[in-house]
Motif scaffolding. Structure first.
Motif, PDB file in Angstrom:
ATOM      1  N   TRP A  72       0.833  -1.215   0.000  1.00  0.00           N
ATOM      2  CA  TRP A  72       0.000   0.000   0.000  1.00  0.00           C
ATOM      3  C   TRP A  72       0.868   1.266   0.000  1.00  0.00           C
ATOM      4  CZ3 TRP A  72      -4.946  -0.093   3.521  1.00  0.00           C
ATOM      5  CH2 TRP A  72      -5.771  -1.156   3.134  1.00  0.00           C
ATOM      6  N   GLU A  73       1.998   1.226   0.758  1.00  0.00           N
ATOM      7  CA  GLU A  73       2.887   2.386   0.821  1.00  0.00           C
ATOM      8  C   GLU A  73       4.282   1.963   1.285  1.00  0.00           C
ATOM      9  OE1 GLU A  73       3.817   5.139  -0.473  1.00  0.00           O
ATOM     10  OE2 GLU A  73       2.278   6.490   0.328  1.00  0.00           O
ATOM     11  N   GLY A  74       4.540   1.926   2.567  1.00  0.00           N
ATOM     12  CA  GLY A  74       5.847   1.527   3.083  1.00  0.00           C
ATOM     13  C   GLY A  74       6.728   2.719   3.422  1.00  0.00           C
ATOM     14  N   PHE A  75       7.801   2.449   4.181  1.00  0.00           N
ATOM     15  CA  PHE A  75       8.674   3.512   4.668  1.00  0.00           C
ATOM     16  C   PHE A  75       9.516   4.146   3.565  1.00  0.00           C
ATOM     17  CE2 PHE A  75       7.712   1.662   8.800  1.00  0.00           C
ATOM     18  CZ  PHE A  75       7.701   2.774   9.629  1.00  0.00           C
ATOM     19  N   VAL A  76       9.867   3.389   2.521  1.00  0.00           N
ATOM     20  CA  VAL A  76      10.693   3.989   1.463  1.00  0.00           C
ATOM     21  C   VAL A  76       9.872   5.015   0.693  1.00  0.00           C
ATOM     22  CG1 VAL A  76      11.959   3.577  -0.683  1.00  0.00           C
ATOM     23  CG2 VAL A  76      12.251   2.011   1.245  1.00  0.00           C
ATOM     24  N   THR A  77       8.804   4.571   0.044  1.00  0.00           N
ATOM     25  CA  THR A  77       8.019   5.504  -0.778  1.00  0.00           C
ATOM     26  C   THR A  77       7.378   6.593   0.083  1.00  0.00           C
ATOM     27  OG1 THR A  77       6.221   3.889  -0.647  1.00  0.00           O
ATOM     28  CG2 THR A  77       7.521   3.940  -2.687  1.00  0.00           C
ATOM     29  N   GLY A  78       6.892   6.206   1.259  1.00  0.00           N
ATOM     30  CA  GLY A  78       6.238   7.187   2.127  1.00  0.00           C
ATOM     31  C   GLY A  78       7.199   8.281   2.559  1.00  0.00           C
ATOM     32  N   SER A  79       8.388   7.890   2.998  1.00  0.00           N
ATOM     33  CA  SER A  79       9.326   8.912   3.491  1.00  0.00           C
ATOM     34  C   SER A  79       9.882   9.749   2.341  1.00  0.00           C
ATOM     35  CB  SER A  79      10.444   8.284   4.326  1.00  0.00           C
ATOM     36  OG  SER A  79      11.362   7.573   3.533  1.00  0.00           O
ATOM     37  N   HIS A  80      10.061   9.139   1.166  1.00  0.00           N
ATOM     38  CA  HIS A  80      10.509   9.927   0.009  1.00  0.00           C
ATOM     39  C   HIS A  80       9.477  10.999  -0.341  1.00  0.00           C
ATOM     40  CE1 HIS A  80      14.036   7.642  -1.922  1.00  0.00           C
ATOM     41  NE2 HIS A  80      13.881   7.165  -0.693  1.00  0.00           N
ATOM     42  N   ALA A  81       8.207  10.602  -0.347  1.00  0.00           N
ATOM     43  CA  ALA A  81       7.144  11.556  -0.695  1.00  0.00           C
ATOM     44  C   ALA A  81       7.099  12.700   0.323  1.00  0.00           C
ATOM     45  CB  ALA A  81       5.800  10.839  -0.750  1.00  0.00           C
ATOM     46  N   LEU A  82       7.190  12.348   1.607  1.00  0.00           N
ATOM     47  CA  LEU A  82       7.124  13.402   2.627  1.00  0.00           C
ATOM     48  C   LEU A  82       8.331  14.327   2.531  1.00  0.00           C
ATOM     49  CD1 LEU A  82       5.820  11.692   5.903  1.00  0.00           C
ATOM     50  CD2 LEU A  82       4.523  12.792   4.101  1.00  0.00           C
ATOM     51  N   ALA A  83       9.523  13.739   2.287  1.00  0.00           N
ATOM     52  CA  ALA A  83      10.739  14.572   2.168  1.00  0.00           C
ATOM     53  C   ALA A  83      10.563  15.574   1.034  1.00  0.00           C
ATOM     54  CB  ALA A  83      11.962  13.684   1.926  1.00  0.00           C
ATOM     55  N   LYS A  84      10.019  15.121  -0.081  1.00  0.00           N
ATOM     56  CA  LYS A  84       9.797  16.023  -1.220  1.00  0.00           C
ATOM     57  C   LYS A  84       8.800  17.126  -0.867  1.00  0.00           C
ATOM     58  CE  LYS A  84       8.835  15.942  -6.184  1.00  0.00           C
ATOM     59  NZ  LYS A  84       8.589  15.102  -7.369  1.00  0.00           N
ATOM     60  N   GLY A  85       7.925  16.826   0.070  1.00  0.00           N
ATOM     61  CA  GLY A  85       6.924  17.811   0.488  1.00  0.00           C
ATOM     62  C   GLY A  85       7.376  18.711   1.632  1.00  0.00           C
ATOM     63  N   GLY A  86       8.625  18.549   2.089  1.00  0.00           N
ATOM     64  CA  GLY A  86       9.139  19.464   3.112  1.00  0.00           C
ATOM     65  C   GLY A  86       9.030  18.972   4.544  1.00  0.00           C
ATOM     66  N   CYS A  87       8.770  17.692   4.697  1.00  0.00           N
ATOM     67  CA  CYS A  87       8.623  17.123   6.038  1.00  0.00           C
ATOM     68  C   CYS A  87       9.945  16.486   6.466  1.00  0.00           C
ATOM     69  CB  CYS A  87       7.516  16.072   5.991  1.00  0.00           C
ATOM     70  SG  CYS A  87       7.302  15.145   7.508  1.00  0.00           S
ATOM     71  N   THR A  88      10.328  16.681   7.725  1.00  0.00           N
ATOM     72  CA  THR A  88      11.569  16.073   8.219  1.00  0.00           C
ATOM     73  C   THR A  88      11.326  15.063   9.340  1.00  0.00           C
ATOM     74  OG1 THR A  88      11.864  18.039   9.599  1.00  0.00           O
ATOM     75  CG2 THR A  88      13.113  17.956   7.538  1.00  0.00           C
ATOM     76  N   THR A  89      10.131  15.064   9.905  1.00  0.00           N
ATOM     77  CA  THR A  89       9.786  14.082  10.941  1.00  0.00           C
ATOM     78  C   THR A  89       8.315  13.709  10.783  1.00  0.00           C
ATOM     79  OG1 THR A  89      11.351  14.974  12.572  1.00  0.00           O
ATOM     80  CG2 THR A  89       9.516  13.700  13.439  1.00  0.00           C
ATOM     81  N   ILE A 120      13.819  10.221   6.450  1.00  0.00           N
ATOM     82  CA  ILE A 120      13.636  11.309   7.418  1.00  0.00           C
ATOM     83  C   ILE A 120      13.318  10.695   8.788  1.00  0.00           C
ATOM     84  CG2 ILE A 120      12.969  13.118   5.761  1.00  0.00           C
ATOM     85  CD1 ILE A 120      10.050  12.455   6.318  1.00  0.00           C
ATOM     86  N   ASN A 121      13.295  11.541   9.816  1.00  0.00           N
ATOM     87  CA  ASN A 121      13.072  11.039  11.181  1.00  0.00           C
ATOM     88  C   ASN A 121      11.628  10.582  11.366  1.00  0.00           C
ATOM     89  OD1 ASN A 121      15.708  12.047  11.824  1.00  0.00           O
ATOM     90  ND2 ASN A 121      14.773  14.074  11.945  1.00  0.00           N
ATOM     91  N   PHE A 122      11.456   9.684  12.297  1.00  0.00           N
ATOM     92  CA  PHE A 122      10.093   9.202  12.535  1.00  0.00           C
ATOM     93  C   PHE A 122       9.924   8.773  13.984  1.00  0.00           C
ATOM     94  CE2 PHE A 122      10.728   4.627  13.016  1.00  0.00           C
ATOM     95  CZ  PHE A 122      12.019   4.481  12.521  1.00  0.00           C
ATOM     96  N   GLY A 123       8.672   8.806  14.416  1.00  0.00           N
ATOM     97  CA  GLY A 123       8.291   8.227  15.694  1.00  0.00           C
ATOM     98  C   GLY A 123       7.104   7.318  15.455  1.00  0.00           C
ATOM     99  N   LEU A 124       6.793   6.483  16.423  1.00  0.00           N
ATOM    100  CA  LEU A 124       5.693   5.526  16.251  1.00  0.00           C
ATOM    101  C   LEU A 124       4.638   5.710  17.329  1.00  0.00           C
ATOM    102  CD1 LEU A 124       7.712   2.233  15.498  1.00  0.00           C
ATOM    103  CD2 LEU A 124       6.826   3.920  13.861  1.00  0.00           C
ATOM    104  N   TRP A 125       3.396   5.766  16.906  1.00  0.00           N
ATOM    105  CA  TRP A 125       2.277   5.704  17.832  1.00  0.00           C
ATOM    106  C   TRP A 125       2.039   4.239  18.213  1.00  0.00           C
ATOM    107  CZ3 TRP A 125      -0.279   9.929  19.726  1.00  0.00           C
ATOM    108  CH2 TRP A 125      -0.195  11.136  19.010  1.00  0.00           C
ATOM    109  N   GLY A 126       1.624   4.012  19.456  1.00  0.00           N
ATOM    110  CA  GLY A 126       1.128   2.698  19.849  1.00  0.00           C
ATOM    111  C   GLY A 126      -0.391   2.731  19.770  1.00  0.00           C
TER     112      GLY A 126
END
Ligand SMILES: NC(=O)NC(NC(N)=O)C(=O)[O-]
Ligand SMILES: [Zn+2]
Ligand SMILES: [Zn+2]
Length: 467
Positions: A72-89, A120-126
């Motif tokens: 559906w998405e995953g950390f590679v494509t998801g984080s690349h998309a967010l980085a391109k959009g200006g997100c760092t965490t 980019i940096n990430f945190g996880l919700w439980g």
């Protein structure tokens, strides 16, 4: 000869806590070490003239669906998309992946994958779900951002919404662990029964779906959650709030002294209920896009400072899970792919139409989230000593969102075809350039897994976290 830095951002209009100034920013070992005028320094330079330099966006609400549904998405494509959009965490939600993040082994499993793959940096919700009360303390100890629960069915079988007893007992435990409970607030009873009614009448249109999740469902759920908050002393973060009336209740509760925060998403501020008719199921989400008057009222709440932060609620799916149900808005996947466009869409209207100040914009896209979830003072504000997580945004580019520019695994989005009056040109995470518009490239970088062990405070009153 100047001193040696890893990277210098020159001549940008730097958005500081309470003002904007044309300044240079010098970066070394992932930190902002100096901010000043016309600095004579040696190192790699990025020229940010005529652009704004903002703290990198902190997107507290995404669903990357990995492990288990990385198709559906995953950390590679998801984080690349967010980085391109200006997100760092970003903070990833505990559902849509398999297993759900509802115990410590699942938390570690997901976090190790993120460390390997996220740029980019990430945190996880439980998660708080029926049956996992005994897991909450352990998850808090290991460093979840907070906990997430649903008051209505989630749309994924692996993550059950809470009953009232689970909610109350969970809130007691979360309060004890000094964490925040994020709540998807729609009345499960109302939305389920209204959907059944529509479906039994053979009504499946965009407007039928929208009217099955009315504002009252959100308002009722928020007001009930506030009763539980008062009873248990648990802090709440209301996710994706879509109505001014719900914001009013939240503001009133804050005034009473409850520890509450609230986010809305750019899609509630950009689109309206007719967009679901026009764009199709690609614009389906829960709560649904609201009528135009509501969209405007929500902007008023943003302007008044009654909304604490902007998150994408990036909730992707394979395109066919939208398209094959083109005639049944109840069956199409509920969730909008919007993470890559969030900062640009929000900035566009906030800056040009609603006259928010740049420090106000930065508070909504970074600072308030950092403060709420324990990342401040390392993150969330541009100042000497903070992490060099930055975004450079040019406010003079007309930038149309095109499908071929989207980096999601499944490049669909209701933003396709929309034009933003700004463009992210560089994203810098821990001092490393992760996205550059000119090269149209996301660069390799190892994002950090931010484990927030809260409750420990430094002498000066600022929160100390272990990550
Ligand atoms: N399972 C989901 O991703 N749900 C999400 N879906 C939306 N918002 O339509 C959410 O945050 O509720
Ligand atoms: Zn939700
Ligand atoms: Zn969500």
């Amino acid at each position: 000869m100047g001193s040696n830095y890893d990277l210098i951002i020159k001549n940008g209009n730097v958005v500081l806590e309470n003002k904007v100034e044309t300044l240079d920013i010098a970066i070394k070992d992932g930190k902002i070490v100096q901010i000043g005028k016309h600095m004579d320094v040696k190192g790699e330079v990025i020229d940010a003239e005529n652009s704004f330099v903002l703290p990198g966006m902190i997107d507290v609400h995404v669903h990357f669906s990995e492990p288990g549904r990385e198709h559906w998405e995953g950390f590679v494509t998801g984080s690349h998309a967010l980085a391109k959009g200006g997100c760092t965490t970003f903070f990833d939600m505990p559902l849509n992946g398999i297993p759900s993040t509802i115990n410590v082994p699942a938390f570690h499993q997901k976090g190790f994958i993120g460390e390997e793959k996220s740029v980019i940096n990430f945190g996880l919700w439980g998660g708080l779900v029926p049956g996992n009360l005994e897991e909450l303390a352990g998850l808090a100890e290991k460093g979840v951002i907070g906990f997430k629960a649903f008051l209505s069915p989630t749309g994924t079988p692996e993550f059950e919404n809470v009953d009232d007893l689970t909610l109350m007992e969970g809130m007691k435990k979360i309060a004890k662990a000094n964490k925040v409970l994020a709540l998807h607030s729609e009345s499960g009873d109302l939305v389920s029964r209204l959907a059944e009614e529509k479906i039994s009448q053979g009504k499946f249109s965009a407007d039928d779906y929208s009217s099955s999740r009315p504002v009252i469902a959100e308002v009722e759920a928020v007001s009930r959650a506030l009763v539980f908050a008062e009873e248990t002393g648990c802090s709440i973060h209301f996710v994706h709030i879509s109505s001014a009336k719900a914001v009013d209740l939240i503001t009133e509760a804050k005034r009473k002294g409850l520890d509450i925060s609230v986010e809305t998403c750019p899609h509630y501020l950009w689109f309206n209920q007719s967009s679901l008719v026009d764009k199709g199921a690609v614009a389906k989400c829960a709560p649904p896009l609201r009528v135009e008057a509501e969209r405007k009222s929500l902007w008023e709440k943003v302007s008044l400072g009654e909304i604490d932060m902007i998150s994408s609620d990036h909730s992707p799916c394979p395109t066919e899970d939208k398209e094959k149900f083109a005639n049944d808005y109840f069956k199409a996947w509920g969730g909008i792919s919007g993470g890559q466009s969030s900062l640009e869409a929000f900035f566009d209207k906030a800056y040009y139409d609603y006259n928010l100040s740049l420090p106000q914009i930065a508070k909504l896209t970074a600072e308030n989230a950092a403060k709420r979830f324990g990342l401040f003072p390392d993150k969330g504000m541009i100042r000497e000593g903070s992490d060099a997580d930055l975004v450079i945004l040019n406010p003079d580019i007309n930038n149309q969102c095109k499908q071929e520019d989207l980096l999601y695994k499944h490049p669909h989005s209701p933003y396709v075809g929309e034009t933003f009056r700004c463009k992210v040109t560089h994203t810098i995470c821990h001092g490393n350039l992760v996205y550059e518009q000119l090269k149209n490239k996301v660069f390799n970088n190892r994002g950090k897994w931010l484990k927030v062990i809260s409750g420990v405070r430094e002498k000066n009153g600022e929160r100390f976290n272990e990550y």
